[in-house]
Design a protein around this motif. Structure first.
Motif, short mmCIF file in Angstrom:
data_model
loop_
_atom_site.label_atom_id
_atom_site.label_comp_id
_atom_site.label_asym_id
_atom_site.label_seq_id
_atom_site.Cartn_x
_atom_site.Cartn_y
_atom_site.Cartn_z
N GLY A 129 0.81 -1.21 0.00
CA GLY A 129 0.00 0.00 0.00
C GLY A 129 0.84 1.26 0.00
N ALA A 130 0.15 2.39 -0.24
CA ALA A 130 0.88 3.66 -0.36
C ALA A 130 0.07 4.84 0.15
N GLY A 131 -0.82 4.59 1.10
CA GLY A 131 -1.63 5.68 1.64
C GLY A 131 -0.98 6.33 2.84
N ALA A 132 -1.80 7.01 3.65
CA ALA A 132 -1.28 7.74 4.80
C ALA A 132 -0.60 6.82 5.81
N THR A 133 -1.17 5.63 6.01
CA THR A 133 -0.57 4.70 6.97
C THR A 133 0.77 4.18 6.45
N ALA A 134 0.89 4.08 5.13
CA ALA A 134 2.15 3.62 4.55
C ALA A 134 3.27 4.62 4.80
N SER A 135 2.95 5.90 4.77
CA SER A 135 3.99 6.90 5.06
C SER A 135 4.44 6.80 6.51
N SER A 136 3.50 6.54 7.42
CA SER A 136 3.88 6.33 8.83
C SER A 136 4.72 5.06 8.97
N ALA A 137 4.38 4.03 8.18
CA ALA A 137 5.16 2.80 8.22
C ALA A 137 6.60 3.06 7.78
N TYR A 152 4.77 -2.00 -2.55
CA TYR A 152 3.95 -2.53 -3.62
C TYR A 152 2.71 -1.65 -3.76
N VAL A 153 2.59 -1.02 -4.93
CA VAL A 153 1.59 0.05 -5.11
C VAL A 153 0.79 -0.16 -6.39
N ARG A 154 -0.31 0.57 -6.51
CA ARG A 154 -1.23 0.36 -7.62
C ARG A 154 -1.02 1.31 -8.79
N SER A 155 -0.23 2.35 -8.63
CA SER A 155 -0.05 3.31 -9.73
C SER A 155 1.34 3.93 -9.66
N GLU A 156 1.77 4.47 -10.80
CA GLU A 156 3.07 5.13 -10.84
C GLU A 156 3.07 6.38 -9.97
N ALA A 157 1.91 7.05 -9.89
CA ALA A 157 1.82 8.24 -9.04
C ALA A 157 2.08 7.87 -7.58
N ARG A 158 1.53 6.74 -7.14
CA ARG A 158 1.77 6.27 -5.78
C ARG A 158 3.24 5.86 -5.60
N ALA A 159 3.80 5.27 -6.63
CA ALA A 159 5.20 4.87 -6.56
C ALA A 159 6.11 6.08 -6.38
N VAL A 160 5.84 7.12 -7.14
CA VAL A 160 6.62 8.36 -7.02
C VAL A 160 6.47 8.94 -5.61
N GLN A 161 5.24 8.90 -5.10
CA GLN A 161 4.98 9.42 -3.76
C GLN A 161 5.76 8.65 -2.70
N MET A 162 5.76 7.33 -2.79
CA MET A 162 6.45 6.53 -1.80
C MET A 162 7.97 6.72 -1.87
N ARG A 163 8.50 6.82 -3.09
CA ARG A 163 9.94 7.07 -3.21
C ARG A 163 10.30 8.45 -2.66
N GLY A 164 9.39 9.40 -2.85
CA GLY A 164 9.61 10.74 -2.29
C GLY A 164 9.60 10.73 -0.77
N TRP A 165 8.66 9.97 -0.20
CA TRP A 165 8.63 9.83 1.27
C TRP A 165 9.93 9.21 1.75
N GLY A 166 10.40 8.19 1.01
CA GLY A 166 11.63 7.53 1.40
C GLY A 166 12.81 8.49 1.44
N HIS A 172 15.72 3.89 2.07
CA HIS A 172 15.91 3.47 0.67
C HIS A 172 14.67 2.70 0.22
N VAL A 173 13.82 3.35 -0.57
CA VAL A 173 12.56 2.75 -1.02
C VAL A 173 12.65 2.42 -2.50
N GLN A 174 12.32 1.19 -2.82
CA GLN A 174 12.10 0.83 -4.22
C GLN A 174 10.65 0.39 -4.36
N THR A 175 10.08 0.56 -5.53
CA THR A 175 8.66 0.29 -5.72
C THR A 175 8.44 -0.79 -6.76
N GLU A 176 7.36 -1.52 -6.56
CA GLU A 176 6.93 -2.56 -7.48
C GLU A 176 5.42 -2.45 -7.67
#
Length: 278
Positions: A129-137, A152-166, A172-176
């Motif tokens: 996931g990549a929502g608000a709780t994922a950023s806290s995780a 593991y995310v559902r869209s490229e926009a979410r992937a970019v967001q998670m890498r940005g949070w990282g 070190h965040v990688q996305t799939e």
């Protein structure tokens, strides 16, 4: 403090399902704080400012759930470094000077729940996931995982967001893509932050010797993924563990009494969940 009423509450929408009143009231009873009350209020983003402005004397603090964790930030006088890092406030503490201080107890609560099960550090981890709780995780993993975190995310926009949070959190965040989420289950620590039902499809992919699964859900419980994980002999940390630890920190911040009675709070939460209709 005797005879002086102190009020606290949880806000959000929807809010009827919240266990926070059960946990906080159990803490007050155990601590002998008979003058403290804890309520719940249905509040949406549009009504949050007016609700805060309408609070009178005697209010000690608020717990916030969705969709208010980010919306409250511009309404506060101060936001802690932890809360600012993930742009999410789940706790508001009112000072004697009338200021509103924003905190985030989800992150240290998650770390405490992991450490309670012996996970002081893991070499790598996966986040579903990549929502608000994922950023806290991710913020919690910054404290316990020096290696790579795969989200593991559902869209490229979410992937970019998670890498940005990282990048922001020093992780070190990688996305799939979500379609490959079954691969997440081989990580030594898997944190499932998705809504109820989303990860059920992964129950048939649990490996023979799984590590630790931290599923932030607590109702319904166990989830199909959790049940399959336990059958395979893996360790499980649940949403109630997180809820109790973050609520304990809220109790301590709002009342000034520490340590909060974790055992009494957990027992109250377990009893309340057991009494809910199946």
């Amino acid at each position: 403090m005797s005879g002086v009423q102190h009020r606290a509450a949880v806000l959000g929408s929807p809010i009827t399902h919240s266990l926070s009143p059960v946990l906080h009231r159990a803490a007050y009873a155990e601590l002998g704080l008979g003058e403290w009350t804890y309520e719940r209020f249905e509040v949406e983003e549009a009504g949050l400012a007016a609700f805060l402005d309408g609070l009178g004397p005697g209010w000690a603090g608020l717990s916030l759930t969705m969709p208010l964790k980010r919306a409250v930030i511009p309404l506060l006088d101060r936001v802690s470094e932890t809360a600012a890092a993930v742009e999410a406030v789940n706790t508001v503490v009112f000072t004697g000077e009338g200021e509103r201080h924003g905190e985030n107890t989800d992150i240290p609560g998650m770390v405490a729940a992991l450490r309670e099960r012996g996970l002081g550090q893991v070499p790598e981890a996966a986040v579903l996931g990549a929502g608000a709780t994922a950023s806290s995780a991710l913020a919690a993993l910054a404290r316990v995982c020096p290696g790579t975190v795969t989200a593991y995310v559902r869209s490229e926009a979410r992937a970019v967001q998670m890498r940005g949070w990282g990048e922001r959190l020093g992780v070190h965040v990688q996305t799939e893509p979500w379609e490959r989420a079954a691969a997440a289950l081989t990580a030594p620590l898997v944190i499932a932050t998705t809504p109820a039902g989303t990860a059920d499809v992964l129950a048939g992919s649990v490996p023979g010797r799984p590590g630790t699964l931290f599923d932030v859900l607590y109702d319904p419980w166990p989830t199909p993924l959790v049940a399959a994980w336990e059958r395979a002999g893996g360790q499980v940390v649940g949403g109630l563990d997180l809820l109790v630890h973050q609520a304990a920190l809220q109790v301590e911040q709002m009342t000034g009494r520490a340590p909060a009675p974790l055992a009494a709070m957990r027992a109250a939460g377990q009893a309340a969940l057991a009494a809910r209709p199946a």
